[in-house]
Design a protein around this motif. Structure first.
Motif, mmCIF file in Angstrom:
data_model
loop_
_atom_site.group_PDB
_atom_site.id
_atom_site.type_symbol
_atom_site.label_atom_id
_atom_site.label_comp_id
_atom_site.label_asym_id
_atom_site.label_seq_id
_atom_site.Cartn_x
_atom_site.Cartn_y
_atom_site.Cartn_z
ATOM 1 N N ALA A 238 -40.240 22.829 6.199
ATOM 2 C CA ALA A 238 -41.671 23.109 6.327
ATOM 3 C C ALA A 238 -42.412 21.977 7.023
ATOM 4 N N ASP A 239 -42.015 20.740 6.765
ATOM 5 C CA ASP A 239 -42.711 19.608 7.381
ATOM 6 C C ASP A 239 -42.486 19.570 8.888
ATOM 7 N N LEU A 240 -41.261 19.859 9.325
ATOM 8 C CA LEU A 240 -40.997 19.867 10.762
ATOM 9 C C LEU A 240 -41.733 21.036 11.419
ATOM 10 N N ARG A 241 -41.775 22.161 10.741
ATOM 11 C CA ARG A 241 -42.545 23.296 11.262
ATOM 12 C C ARG A 241 -44.000 22.901 11.468
ATOM 13 N N GLN A 242 -44.565 22.225 10.460
ATOM 14 C CA GLN A 242 -45.961 21.809 10.559
ATOM 15 C C GLN A 242 -46.160 20.793 11.676
ATOM 16 N N LEU A 243 -45.232 19.863 11.818
ATOM 17 C CA LEU A 243 -45.339 18.829 12.844
ATOM 18 C C LEU A 243 -45.366 19.450 14.232
ATOM 19 N N VAL A 244 -44.441 20.367 14.505
ATOM 20 C CA VAL A 244 -44.394 21.005 15.823
ATOM 21 C C VAL A 244 -45.672 21.799 16.066
ATOM 22 N N ALA A 245 -46.154 22.491 15.040
ATOM 23 C CA ALA A 245 -47.383 23.281 15.186
ATOM 24 C C ALA A 245 -48.575 22.388 15.505
ATOM 25 N N VAL A 246 -48.646 21.226 14.870
ATOM 26 C CA VAL A 246 -49.760 20.303 15.118
ATOM 27 C C VAL A 246 -49.680 19.738 16.536
ATOM 28 N N VAL A 247 -48.485 19.369 16.976
ATOM 29 C CA VAL A 247 -48.323 18.873 18.344
ATOM 30 C C VAL A 247 -48.745 19.953 19.348
ATOM 31 N N ALA A 248 -48.374 21.199 19.076
ATOM 32 C CA ALA A 248 -48.754 22.300 19.973
ATOM 33 C C ALA A 248 -50.271 22.460 20.030
ATOM 34 N N GLN B 59 -29.896 11.642 17.593
ATOM 35 C CA GLN B 59 -30.484 11.768 16.269
ATOM 36 C C GLN B 59 -31.796 12.555 16.269
ATOM 37 N N GLN B 60 -32.253 12.980 17.422
ATOM 38 C CA GLN B 60 -33.499 13.751 17.487
ATOM 39 C C GLN B 60 -33.347 15.069 16.734
ATOM 40 N N VAL B 61 -34.395 15.444 16.015
ATOM 41 C CA VAL B 61 -34.386 16.739 15.323
ATOM 42 C C VAL B 61 -35.194 17.780 16.080
ATOM 43 N N ALA B 62 -36.009 17.336 17.020
ATOM 44 C CA ALA B 62 -36.779 18.253 17.864
ATOM 45 C C ALA B 62 -37.252 17.486 19.095
ATOM 46 N N ALA B 63 -37.490 18.215 20.162
ATOM 47 C CA ALA B 63 -38.021 17.617 21.385
ATOM 48 C C ALA B 63 -38.699 18.719 22.179
ATOM 49 N N GLY B 64 -39.624 18.315 23.024
ATOM 50 C CA GLY B 64 -40.296 19.322 23.833
ATOM 51 C C GLY B 64 -41.240 18.710 24.836
ATOM 52 N N GLU C 146 -54.708 6.018 3.915
ATOM 53 C CA GLU C 146 -55.465 6.979 3.101
ATOM 54 C C GLU C 146 -54.900 8.395 3.173
ATOM 55 N N TYR C 147 -53.894 8.612 4.043
ATOM 56 C CA TYR C 147 -53.300 9.935 4.179
ATOM 57 C C TYR C 147 -51.869 9.936 3.641
ATOM 58 N N PRO C 148 -51.365 11.100 3.200
ATOM 59 C CA PRO C 148 -49.974 11.165 2.720
ATOM 60 C C PRO C 148 -48.989 10.893 3.854
ATOM 61 N N GLN C 149 -47.847 10.312 3.516
ATOM 62 C CA GLN C 149 -46.829 9.955 4.499
ATOM 63 C C GLN C 149 -45.676 10.940 4.442
ATOM 64 N N GLY C 150 -45.248 11.411 5.602
ATOM 65 C CA GLY C 150 -44.146 12.359 5.686
ATOM 66 C C GLY C 150 -42.831 11.687 6.032
ATOM 67 N N ASP C 151 -41.869 12.501 6.457
ATOM 68 C CA ASP C 151 -40.497 12.029 6.665
ATOM 69 C C ASP C 151 -40.094 11.906 8.125
ATOM 70 N N PHE C 152 -41.041 12.099 9.050
ATOM 71 C CA PHE C 152 -40.668 12.137 10.459
ATOM 72 C C PHE C 152 -41.387 11.064 11.276
ATOM 73 N N LEU C 153 -40.746 10.708 12.392
ATOM 74 C CA LEU C 153 -41.308 9.798 13.375
ATOM 75 C C LEU C 153 -41.540 10.584 14.660
ATOM 76 N N LEU C 154 -42.695 10.412 15.259
ATOM 77 C CA LEU C 154 -43.050 11.133 16.481
ATOM 78 C C LEU C 154 -43.237 10.142 17.621
ATOM 79 N N LEU C 155 -42.569 10.395 18.743
ATOM 80 C CA LEU C 155 -42.761 9.602 19.955
ATOM 81 C C LEU C 155 -43.306 10.519 21.041
ATOM 82 N N PHE C 156 -44.185 10.002 21.884
ATOM 83 C CA PHE C 156 -44.718 10.865 22.935
ATOM 84 C C PHE C 156 -45.178 10.080 24.158
#
Length: 337
Positions: free
Chosen positions: A21-31, A153-158, A101-111
């Motif tokens: 669910a977290d990766l789904r949310q991350l990709v949706a936010v980037v989009a 080791q990437q779990v997603a890219a785009g 002040e925000y919750p921390q997730g499990d992913f790192l994003l590079l762009f």
């Protein structure tokens, strides 16, 4: 027949347990962030976004106004959702953890917030490239060193390309898929599932103005391409060069070809032009997931162990057999030398 939206595609991937669910949310936010960048890009001179920002990035390159705007859009969009631990940008010196002040997730994003920004002022296609890694377990405050993971080791890219239509090209490790932005609804819709790069090609993309600076195997390889039917390759090649990696790679994913940005002697202190973490790794994952290949001229890009956040590498990617041929010129030259 109704089309599949990006939202539905990601939910189906989650139901199939290919993403969480977290990766789904991350990709949706980037989009969503890319949609905002697309709007800014499309306004052009009317939005006052053209021209230089008057600042430079960590590589010493002049920033465009849209470089800065796009970077801020991506940072703000990903700060508060709880899916991210930290992010790193080509436009920033160091990585940036999620605000406390925000919750921390499990992913790192590079762009790379706006690839090809030298083309902005002349209205040529530009884009956004992104890569997602897992944050190492037990790390409370991720730093630059935690991003230094091999591209494998990437779990997603785009990437998102801002052209005549805005398109998002995505992989979560199970094929490469294209989504087109419906400007009326604001939703990305799946328009090509399982993109495939033809194994053979007659098309190459390279900046020929740097030819005098190339090393010997690169000179030999391109000379043989230019020799055409009369040469050892036995066929004529066409050359295409947009000077926007997103646009050049999108063409290759659509119809095949090889994209090359080799090492050259113009600045011998640099190992290459393109950035491993922000450009080479995500594009290599997308191309490999579409049946293509990507090397630095000697080894697979996704196997390179990074040592710096802004590390540079030569890049050869696209049609599998042509990448193998270009790589052979270099490895054979090394063996003979």
């Amino acid at each position: 027949m109704s089309r599949t939206s990006l939202t539905r595609f990601l939910i189906e991937e989650e139901h199939s347990k290919r993403i969480n669910a977290d990766l789904r949310q991350l990709v949706a936010v980037v989009a969503r962030a890319c949609t905002s960048i697309a709007i800014a890009v499309s306004k052009g001179a009317l939005g006052g976004v053209l021209g230089d920002a008057g600042t430079g990035n960590v590589q010493g390159e002049a920033q465009k106004k849209l470089d800065v705007i796009s970077n801020e859009i991506l940072l703000e969009a990903n700060a508060w959702g709880g899916h991210l631990a930290a992010c790193a940008s080509e436009e920033m010196d160091h990585s940036q953890p999620v605000p406390s002040e925000y919750p921390q997730g499990d992913f790192l994003l590079l762009f790379d917030p706006l690839d090809g920004s030298s083309n902005i002022d002349v209205n040529v296609s530009v884009g956004t490239i992104f890569s997602v890694l897992r944050a190492p377990a037990g790390v409370q405050q991720p730093g630059d060193e935690h991003f230094l993971q091999a591209g494998s080791q990437q779990v997603a890219a785009g990437y998102c390309i801002y052209g005549p239509s805005t398109m998002l090209v995505l992989t979560v490790g199970h094929g490469t898929h294209a989504f087109t932005l419906d400007r009326e609804t604001g939703a990305f819709m799946l328009t090509q599932r399982d993109m495939k790069v033809p194994a053979d090609t007659k098309e190459f993309a390279i900046n020929m103005s740097n030819q005098r600076h190339w090393e010997a195997p690169m000179q030999g390889y391109v000379a043989d391409l230019l020799a055409g039917k009369e040469g050892c390759r036995g066929k004529d090649f066409n050359m295409r060069w947009i000077a926007s990696m997103v646009a050049d790679v999108h063409r290759i994913l659509t119809r095949g070809g090889i994209f090359i940005y080799p090492w050259d002697k113009k600045d011998p202190t640099k190992a290459g032009k393109l950035r491993l973490m922000y450009e080479a790794n995500p594009m290599s994952m997308l191309v490999e997931q579409a049946g293509g290949a990507a090397t630095n001229g000697r080894e697979r890009i996704l196997d390179i162990a990074p040592t710096q956040l802004h590390q540079r590498v030569p890049v050869f990617l696209g049609s599998k057999n042509e990448v193998a041929e270009a790589t052979r010129y270099h490895t054979q030259y090394d063996a003979e030398a």
